[in-house]
Motif scaffolding. Structure first.
Motif, mmCIF file in Angstrom:
data_model
loop_
_atom_site.group_PDB
_atom_site.id
_atom_site.type_symbol
_atom_site.label_atom_id
_atom_site.label_comp_id
_atom_site.label_asym_id
_atom_site.label_seq_id
_atom_site.Cartn_x
_atom_site.Cartn_y
_atom_site.Cartn_z
ATOM 1 N N ARG A 107 0.846 -1.193 0.000
ATOM 2 C CA ARG A 107 0.000 0.000 0.000
ATOM 3 C C ARG A 107 0.880 1.241 0.000
ATOM 4 O O ARG A 107 1.799 1.369 0.793
ATOM 5 C CB ARG A 107 -0.915 -0.009 1.224
ATOM 6 N N CYS A 108 0.581 2.116 -0.917
ATOM 7 C CA CYS A 108 1.333 3.359 -1.051
ATOM 8 C C CYS A 108 0.897 4.368 0.009
ATOM 9 O O CYS A 108 -0.191 4.260 0.573
ATOM 10 C CB CYS A 108 1.084 3.913 -2.450
ATOM 11 N N ALA A 109 1.749 5.365 0.240
ATOM 12 C CA ALA A 109 1.417 6.431 1.188
ATOM 13 C C ALA A 109 0.146 7.182 0.773
ATOM 14 O O ALA A 109 -0.549 7.747 1.611
ATOM 15 C CB ALA A 109 2.584 7.401 1.308
ATOM 16 N N CYS A 110 -0.177 7.162 -0.523
ATOM 17 C CA CYS A 110 -1.388 7.852 -0.981
ATOM 18 C C CYS A 110 -2.630 6.997 -0.762
ATOM 19 O O CYS A 110 -3.732 7.430 -1.031
ATOM 20 C CB CYS A 110 -1.278 8.234 -2.463
ATOM 21 N N GLY A 111 -2.444 5.755 -0.291
ATOM 22 C CA GLY A 111 -3.590 4.910 0.036
ATOM 23 C C GLY A 111 -3.931 3.870 -1.017
ATOM 24 O O GLY A 111 -4.775 3.013 -0.791
ATOM 25 N N GLU A 112 -3.280 3.910 -2.165
ATOM 26 C CA GLU A 112 -3.575 2.950 -3.216
ATOM 27 C C GLU A 112 -2.854 1.629 -2.968
ATOM 28 O O GLU A 112 -1.707 1.613 -2.539
ATOM 29 C CB GLU A 112 -3.142 3.499 -4.580
ATOM 30 N N GLU A 113 -3.554 0.543 -3.300
ATOM 31 C CA GLU A 113 -2.931 -0.764 -3.219
ATOM 32 C C GLU A 113 -2.293 -1.084 -4.571
ATOM 33 O O GLU A 113 -2.901 -0.864 -5.613
ATOM 34 C CB GLU A 113 -3.987 -1.814 -2.874
ATOM 35 N N ASN A 171 -0.802 5.022 -9.111
ATOM 36 C CA ASN A 171 -1.645 6.198 -8.937
ATOM 37 C C ASN A 171 -0.842 7.502 -8.873
ATOM 38 O O ASN A 171 -1.159 8.460 -9.568
ATOM 39 C CB ASN A 171 -2.475 6.027 -7.665
ATOM 40 N N CYS A 172 0.204 7.523 -8.032
ATOM 41 C CA CYS A 172 0.898 8.795 -7.836
ATOM 42 C C CYS A 172 2.364 8.732 -8.248
ATOM 43 O O CYS A 172 3.049 9.757 -8.246
ATOM 44 C CB CYS A 172 0.793 9.227 -6.375
ATOM 45 N N GLY A 173 2.859 7.543 -8.578
ATOM 46 C CA GLY A 173 4.234 7.445 -9.075
ATOM 47 C C GLY A 173 5.305 7.395 -8.003
ATOM 48 O O GLY A 173 6.481 7.316 -8.302
ATOM 49 N N ARG A 174 4.893 7.451 -6.739
ATOM 50 C CA ARG A 174 5.867 7.316 -5.653
ATOM 51 C C ARG A 174 6.517 5.948 -5.727
ATOM 52 O O ARG A 174 5.868 4.971 -6.052
ATOM 53 C CB ARG A 174 5.137 7.371 -4.320
ATOM 54 N N SER A 175 7.786 5.889 -5.410
ATOM 55 C CA SER A 175 8.402 4.571 -5.438
ATOM 56 C C SER A 175 8.107 3.851 -4.140
ATOM 57 O O SER A 175 7.849 4.473 -3.118
ATOM 58 C CB SER A 175 9.885 4.661 -5.716
ATOM 59 N N ARG A 176 8.102 2.550 -4.225
ATOM 60 C CA ARG A 176 7.780 1.683 -3.111
ATOM 61 C C ARG A 176 8.677 1.913 -1.960
ATOM 62 O O ARG A 176 8.865 1.973 -1.010
ATOM 63 C CB ARG A 176 7.952 0.261 -3.596
#
Ligand code: ZN
Length: 104
Positions: free
Chosen positions: A83-89, A99-104
Motif C-alpha cells: 500500500r502506497c502512502a497515498c492509500g492505493e494498493e 496512482n501517484c508514481g511514488r516509489s515503493r
C-alpha cells in the motif's frame, strides 16, 4: 538508473545481474559495501543489495525479473501487494505506485 530488484544477499543480486546481462541489459549491483557490514548495522531495504538498470531498459528488465526465480522467499516478498502512502494498493511486481508514481 532505476532499481528493479531488492536482493536477499549478494549472490542473489549477482545472479540477477548476470541474468539481465545475458539479455543485453547493463545491470548494476548497489549496496555491496553496506552488505559487508551486516551484523554491525540492521538489514533494511536500504542496506540490502539491490540491482539497478538504465531507465530505458526498465520495462524489459522488470519482465525478466518476473521470470527470474531465485528462492521462493524473495519471490513471494517481491510479489506481495503493497500500500502506497497515498492509500492505493499496488500489485507486488510494481515498484512505483500506479496512482501517484511514488516509489515503493
Ligand atoms: Zn501512491
Amino acid at each position: 538508473m532505476k532499481k528493479i530488484y531488492l536482493a536477499r544477499d549478494l549472490s542473489d543480486a549477482h545472479l540477477l545481474k548476470g541474468f539481465l546481462e545475458g539479455d543485453g541489459i547493463e545491470a548494476e549491483v548497489q549496496g555491496e559495501s553496506l552488505w559487508k557490514l551486516r551484523g554491525e548495522i540492521p538489514i533494511t531495504e536500504d542496506t540490502a543489495p539491490s540491482v539497478w538498470v538504465p531507465d530505458e531498459d526498465y520495462d524489459r528488465a522488470m519482465e525478466l525479473v518476473e521470470t527470474f526465480h531465485v528462492g521462493e522467499a524473495s519471490a513471494s516478498v517481491a510479489r506481495k501487494p503493497w500500500r502506497c502512502a497515498c492509500g492505493e494498493e499496488n500489485e507486488g511486481q510494481f515498484t512505483e505506485c500506479w496512482n501517484c508514481g511514488r516509489s515503493r
